[in-house]
Scaffold this motif. Structure first.
Motif, mmCIF file in Angstrom:
data_model
loop_
_atom_site.group_PDB
_atom_site.id
_atom_site.type_symbol
_atom_site.label_atom_id
_atom_site.label_comp_id
_atom_site.label_asym_id
_atom_site.label_seq_id
_atom_site.Cartn_x
_atom_site.Cartn_y
_atom_site.Cartn_z
ATOM 1 N N SER A 266 94.277 -7.131 43.010
ATOM 2 C CA SER A 266 92.918 -6.601 43.086
ATOM 3 C C SER A 266 91.916 -7.696 43.452
ATOM 4 C CB SER A 266 92.526 -5.933 41.771
ATOM 5 O OG SER A 266 92.594 -6.877 40.711
ATOM 6 N N ALA B 57 89.181 -7.472 46.417
ATOM 7 C CA ALA B 57 87.771 -7.750 46.139
ATOM 8 C C ALA B 57 87.264 -8.869 47.044
ATOM 9 C CB ALA B 57 87.587 -8.130 44.672
ATOM 10 N N LYS B 58 88.088 -9.899 47.262
ATOM 11 C CA LYS B 58 87.693 -11.002 48.136
ATOM 12 C C LYS B 58 87.490 -10.513 49.563
ATOM 13 C CE LYS B 58 90.654 -14.284 49.061
ATOM 14 N NZ LYS B 58 91.528 -15.466 48.987
#
Length: 89
Positions: free
Chosen positions: A61, A65-66
């Motif tokens: 995750s 997200a990055k």
């Protein structure tokens, strides 16, 4: 002395103008934040399928997200670059 400065005519005349300009600045900042949120939300919505596939294939995750944050940062920097180039003219 402080009372004299506080009650001075020049400050009394400038205070409403300063308040008005600060209000417009706050409104502009709020609109910019809402705009960036809207662009990011639209981008994530368009890429929901891709993000789901990445997660299904084992992407962490944090990696997802990055990916989203990097794209948001690029959009923000592009906007700041356009503002800066328009300001320099």
């Amino acid at each position: 002395m402080q009372r004299q400065i506080h009650d001075s005519e020049s400050l009394t005349l400038r205070r409403p103008l300063i308040t008005l300009l600060a209000s417009f600045g706050t409104l502009a900042l709020l609109l910019a934040v809402v705009g960036v949120f809207g662009v990011t939300s639209y981008s994530v919505t368009e890429r929901t399928r891709e993000i789901g596939i990445r997660v299904a294939l084992g992407a962490a995750s944090a990696e997802v997200a990055k990916l989203v944050l990097r794209e948001t940062l690029l959009v923000t920097l592009a906007g700041l670059g356009m503002v800066r180039s328009a300001h320099l003219r």
